[in-house]
Design a protein around this motif. Structure first.
Motif, short mmCIF file in Angstrom:
data_model
loop_
_atom_site.label_atom_id
_atom_site.label_comp_id
_atom_site.label_asym_id
_atom_site.label_seq_id
_atom_site.Cartn_x
_atom_site.Cartn_y
_atom_site.Cartn_z
N MET A 73 0.85 -1.19 0.00
CA MET A 73 0.00 0.00 0.00
C MET A 73 0.89 1.25 0.00
O MET A 73 1.83 1.34 0.79
N SER A 74 0.60 2.20 -0.89
CA SER A 74 1.40 3.41 -0.96
C SER A 74 1.06 4.35 0.20
O SER A 74 0.04 4.21 0.87
N GLU A 75 1.94 5.34 0.40
CA GLU A 75 1.71 6.32 1.46
C GLU A 75 0.41 7.07 1.23
O GLU A 75 -0.37 7.31 2.16
N TRP A 76 0.17 7.46 -0.03
CA TRP A 76 -1.05 8.22 -0.33
C TRP A 76 -2.30 7.37 -0.12
O TRP A 76 -3.31 7.86 0.38
N GLU A 77 -2.23 6.12 -0.52
CA GLU A 77 -3.39 5.23 -0.32
C GLU A 77 -3.71 5.09 1.16
O GLU A 77 -4.88 5.20 1.57
N ALA A 78 -2.69 4.86 1.97
CA ALA A 78 -2.91 4.71 3.41
C ALA A 78 -3.48 5.99 4.02
O ALA A 78 -4.41 5.95 4.83
N PHE A 79 -2.94 7.13 3.62
CA PHE A 79 -3.43 8.39 4.17
C PHE A 79 -4.87 8.64 3.78
O PHE A 79 -5.71 8.99 4.62
N PHE A 80 -5.20 8.47 2.50
CA PHE A 80 -6.56 8.78 2.06
C PHE A 80 -7.58 7.76 2.57
O PHE A 80 -8.75 8.11 2.78
N ASP A 81 -7.17 6.52 2.76
CA ASP A 81 -8.07 5.57 3.42
C ASP A 81 -8.49 6.10 4.79
O ASP A 81 -9.65 5.99 5.20
N HIS A 82 -7.53 6.67 5.50
CA HIS A 82 -7.82 7.22 6.82
C HIS A 82 -8.61 8.52 6.73
O HIS A 82 -9.54 8.75 7.51
N HIS A 83 -8.23 9.37 5.79
CA HIS A 83 -8.78 10.72 5.72
C HIS A 83 -10.15 10.77 5.04
O HIS A 83 -10.87 11.76 5.17
N ALA A 84 -10.54 9.70 4.36
CA ALA A 84 -11.75 9.71 3.53
C ALA A 84 -13.00 10.23 4.25
O ALA A 84 -13.74 11.05 3.68
#
Length: 245
Positions: A1-12
């Motif tokens: 999982m990329s950094e952006w994917e992990a962040f946006f999963d959380h931030h969604a």
């Protein structure tokens, strides 16, 4: 999982609280003013996020496919479309590699949904060319596209040598480096990410290399779209163009 994917999963779940998402209806009005009514049109929205443009276009009769790397963002997009009573197709995929047998009348790449968000190891030029190549591959001959990207002129003008020396801004790659942090079930998480800025001449050249024709380069900051010159210190650049025959 990329950094952006992990962040946006959380931030969604909190994304739609951001101040730059409030002009969706006006932005879709602008899209239809540029390209005509999208009722019945096949529209691709890579980097669709929570689907705010996808859902509004679907409300107007467009046949929309939204693409995003983040499952969390796509879950929000699906819920938004369901709440609006419209159908839209949402696909989990990377915008740099997305391919579809379908051909689209219009492709959107908005609000840094994919273009310029760099993961570890991503080459700043190759990432942009891959996203633009995906747009070219997706569009039918004669189809149109609209993209917005971070304004590299602003990044350079607002950065000093102290930022370059500290690694916050890389003038050789036109990248801003920052640290994201969030908390999940495993505890506190952090990731260093890069956001790529572009200048107008570079965007024209990159589009040309990807086989896309550029018709206009305008100011494209979210909430302030218009047929107007780019301001040096505004946040985003807009590019309007299409795929030839």
């Amino acid at each position: 999982m990329s950094e952006w994917e992990a962040f946006f999963d959380h931030h969604a779940p909190r994304y739609m609280d951001e101040p730059f998402v409030t002009a969706t209806v006006a932005e879709v009005d602008f899209i239809e003013d540029l390209f005509g009514s999208q009722a019945g049109a096949r529209v691709l929205d890579p980097g669709c996020g929570t689907g705010r443009h996808s859902t509004e276009l679907a409300c107007r009769g467009a046949l929309v496919t939204g693409v995003d790397l983040s499952s969390g963002m796509l879950a929000q997009a699906e819920a938004a479309a369901e709440a609006a009573g419209v159908q839209a197709r949402f696909v989990k995929a990377d915008a740099t590699t997305f391919r579809s047998p379908d051909r689209y009348d219009l492709a959107l790449c908005l609000c840094e949904g994919s273009l310029g968000l760099l993961g570890t190891g991503d080459d700043p030029l190759e990432q942009a060319l891959a996203v633009l190549g995906s747009l070219h591959a997706a569009l039918r001959p004669g189809g149109s596209f609209l993209l917005t990207a971070l304004n590299g002129l602003r990044l350079a003008r607002q950065s000093g040598q102290v930022d370059a020396d500290a690694g916050r801004f890389d003038p050789m790659e036109m990248c801003q480096h920052s640290l994201l942090s969030w908390r999940d079930e495993s505890g506190e998480q952090t990731a260093e990410v890069r956001e790529r800025g572009f200048v107008p001449t570079e965007l024209r050249l990159l589009c040309r290399m990807a086989g896309l024709d550029v018709r206009h380069v305008w100011g494209g900051t979210a909430g302030d779209w218009g047929r107007r010159p780019l301001e040096l210190d505004e946040y985003e650049i807009m590019v309007v163009g299409g795929r030839g025959s």
